[in-house]
Design an enzyme around this catalytic site. Structure first.
Site, short mmCIF file in Angstrom:
data_model
loop_
_atom_site.label_atom_id
_atom_site.label_comp_id
_atom_site.label_asym_id
_atom_site.label_seq_id
_atom_site.Cartn_x
_atom_site.Cartn_y
_atom_site.Cartn_z
N SER A 160 -5.92 3.69 4.26
CA SER A 160 -5.35 2.92 3.16
C SER A 160 -6.41 2.07 2.48
CB SER A 160 -4.21 2.03 3.67
OG SER A 160 -3.44 1.53 2.60
N LYS A 164 3.05 6.73 5.21
CA LYS A 164 2.23 5.66 4.67
C LYS A 164 2.77 4.28 5.05
CE LYS A 164 -1.28 4.27 2.34
NZ LYS A 164 -1.30 3.16 3.31
N SER A 177 0.79 -1.23 0.00
CA SER A 177 0.00 0.00 0.00
C SER A 177 0.82 1.29 0.00
CB SER A 177 -0.97 0.01 1.19
OG SER A 177 -2.08 -0.80 0.91
N LYS A 227 -0.21 3.72 -2.63
CA LYS A 227 -1.23 4.75 -2.52
C LYS A 227 -0.65 6.15 -2.37
CE LYS A 227 -4.84 1.67 -0.79
NZ LYS A 227 -4.16 0.45 -0.33
#
Length: 295
Positions: free
Chosen positions: A146, A248, A86, A89
């Site tokens: 997320s 993130k 992820s 993203k």
């Protein structure tokens, strides 16, 4: 006959390895099922623009940069190919913010939710097909939770399809100097062709914060409320490690536990990347150690 039998056996073995690499993501809370030592299987794959590389499943990488100057302070296998999960993203957010910056969308613009987007596996916020979500809600859901359903909704609205959006993501990666990154989806869900490096993810994190500083509060947020539900941030270091202000997390079985974190103390700024952590706890501990060692 003997040679044919050996060839058939090799083909079956190769197929088994590929299927292993394509496992669906395990929920981040299921840490007990994750081995304490990384698996060393590798997957050969082409990365757009250069020769085929080999990405190691749960291969460990780490990188610490001075976020103000870009100077490298610490590195372990920072240029080795890894699966982003992820962390992908960050680029989805970059593309969404760029669409707002160009005037194509505003933060209040509605994004339509398709059945395909709504059907994505967790993590998600439970979007319903036929509804809409605003650009601002989408950005916050991506940064905090997320959410995979949101990532696909963004991709489909901006580019018509997730595949087309992924091609645009890879083109943007090249323009930002991410020379060893290839995107094939907007979420980071398992795909052996989606590959990056710790250095490229550090560059992307820096580009995201420098180009769009007005959205810095999105990465600092510890929770996000949507449709009456409160979703807690996936970044466990927020509010726990002094100075951490984003960015993130990422996890799939192929990648292990990933984190790009930014921190600021007394005007000194760091960006820290750890990829391939054996567990969420181990990843967070290593990022914390690196922050304490270099701030």
């Amino acid at each position: 006959m003997f040679l044919k039998a050996r060839a058939a056996k090799a083909a079956i073995t190769g197929l088994a390895l590929l299927l292993t690499a394509c496992q669906t993501a395990q929920p981040p809370g299921s840490q007990g099922a994750v081995p304490t030592s990384p698996t060393v299987q590798t997957v050969s794959l082409p990365v757009a623009g250069f020769a085929p590389s080999t990405a190691q499943e749960r291969g460990f990488s780490a990188l610490v940069l001075n976020a103000s100057t870009g100077a490298e302070l610490y590195a372990v296998s920072a240029d080795a190919p890894r699966f982003p999960a992820s962390l992908t993203k960050m680029m989805t957010l970059y593309m969404l913010f760029e669409a707002v910056s160009s005037g194509r969308y505003s933060l209040s613009s509605p994004l339509e939710v398709s059945a395909n987007a709504a059907s994505q596996p967790p993590a998600k916020i439970g979007l319903k097909a036929g509804t809409t979500i605003t650009v601002e809600q989408a950005a916050r859901a991506l940064a905090v939770k997320s959410a995979n359903d949101v990532g696909v909704a963004v991709a489909e609205n901006l580019a018509g399809s997730e595949a087309a959006f992924a091609r645009q993501m890879t083109q943007k990666a090249r323009s930002l100097g991410l020379s060893r990154t290839r995107f094939v989806n907007a979420t980071g869900l398992p795909d052996p062709a989606q590959v990056t490096t710790a250095r490229d993810m550090a560059k992307l994190g820096l580009a995201l914060k420098r180009r769009f500083p007005q959205y810095a509060s999105y990465y600092r947020a510890r929770s996000f409320v949507y449709n009456g539900r409160t979703f807690r941030a996936t970044n466990n270091l927020l509010g726990k490690v002094q100075g951490v202000d984003g960015l993130k997390t990422g996890y799939i079985r192929m990648s292990g536990y990933n984190l790009v974190a930014t921190a600021n103390r007394g005007g000194k700024q760091l960006i820290v990347v750890v990829m391939g952590g054996a567990s969420e706890t181990a990843r967070d501990a290593e990022v914390t150690r690196l922050i304490e060692a270099h701030l």
